[in-house]
Design an enzyme around this catalytic site. Structure first.
Site, short mmCIF file in Angstrom:
data_model
loop_
_atom_site.label_atom_id
_atom_site.label_comp_id
_atom_site.label_asym_id
_atom_site.label_seq_id
_atom_site.Cartn_x
_atom_site.Cartn_y
_atom_site.Cartn_z
N HIS A 48 -32.57 -39.75 -5.58
CA HIS A 48 -31.52 -38.82 -6.08
C HIS A 48 -31.33 -37.69 -5.09
O HIS A 48 -31.85 -36.61 -5.31
CB HIS A 48 -31.93 -38.27 -7.43
N ILE A 54 -31.07 -33.82 -4.46
CA ILE A 54 -30.63 -32.88 -5.49
C ILE A 54 -31.48 -33.13 -6.73
O ILE A 54 -31.63 -34.27 -7.16
CB ILE A 54 -29.14 -33.07 -5.84
N GLY A 57 -29.88 -33.13 -13.02
CA GLY A 57 -29.57 -32.17 -14.09
C GLY A 57 -30.44 -32.35 -15.31
O GLY A 57 -30.85 -31.37 -15.93
N VAL A 58 -30.74 -33.59 -15.67
CA VAL A 58 -31.58 -33.82 -16.86
C VAL A 58 -32.97 -33.24 -16.66
O VAL A 58 -33.60 -32.80 -17.63
CB VAL A 58 -31.65 -35.31 -17.26
N GLU A 62 -34.85 -30.43 -18.69
CA GLU A 62 -36.22 -30.65 -19.16
C GLU A 62 -37.13 -29.48 -18.78
O GLU A 62 -37.95 -29.04 -19.60
CB GLU A 62 -36.78 -31.96 -18.61
#
Length: 143
Positions: A48, A54, A57-58, A62
């Protein structure tokens, strides 16, 4: 100030999913400030994205949820062994990329707390720039 061993005594998460490195401020029932040091050695950067890492986002959410869960654990009056469960998310927005070398500062404040159920407003910053924000809901359950 709370270091990693203190955090591990409160949160059930462990490597590779513990995404909180330090808690620097805590006002039970009110607010918390915690940090996640983002390094290129994180496994998720392999995919990723290759050549342009990067933080997903999850995983930012978290990390914010773990800091918020830490606040929740200190905000309920209960002597039993308990565990914070992420129960919902509203108004999530991502404002900037989080990349290797960044230090994600997470600030969370209680919006509503009723018994073992709570809602917090969480924001993640890199330096003074807002990276992400969301309202997170929690339920504190027995282990």
């Amino acid at each position: 100030m709370m270091y990693i061993q203190d955090i591990k005594n409160i949160l059930p998460h462990r490597f590779p999913f513990l995404l909180v490195d330090r808690i620097t401020e805590l006002e039970p029932g009110k607010k918390v400030v915690g940090f996640k040091n983002v390094t290129v050695n994180e496994e998720f950067f392999q995919g990723h994205y290759p050549g342009h890492p990067i933080m997903p986002g999850v995983l930012i959410i978290e990390a914010m949820a773990q800091v918020g869960g830490f606040l929740m654990m200190y905000s309920v009056d209960d002597d039993e062994e308990k565990i914070p469960l992420f129960a919902g998310i509203d108004k999530a927005r991502f404002r900037r990329n989080v990349v290797p070398g960044d230090r994600l500062r997470i600030e969370a404040e209680v919006i509503k707390l009723r018994g073992r159920i709570g809602k917090i407003a969480a924001k993640g910053f890199v330096e003074d720039e807002l990276a992400a924000e969301a309202e997170l809901m929690f339920a504190i359950n027995d282990k």
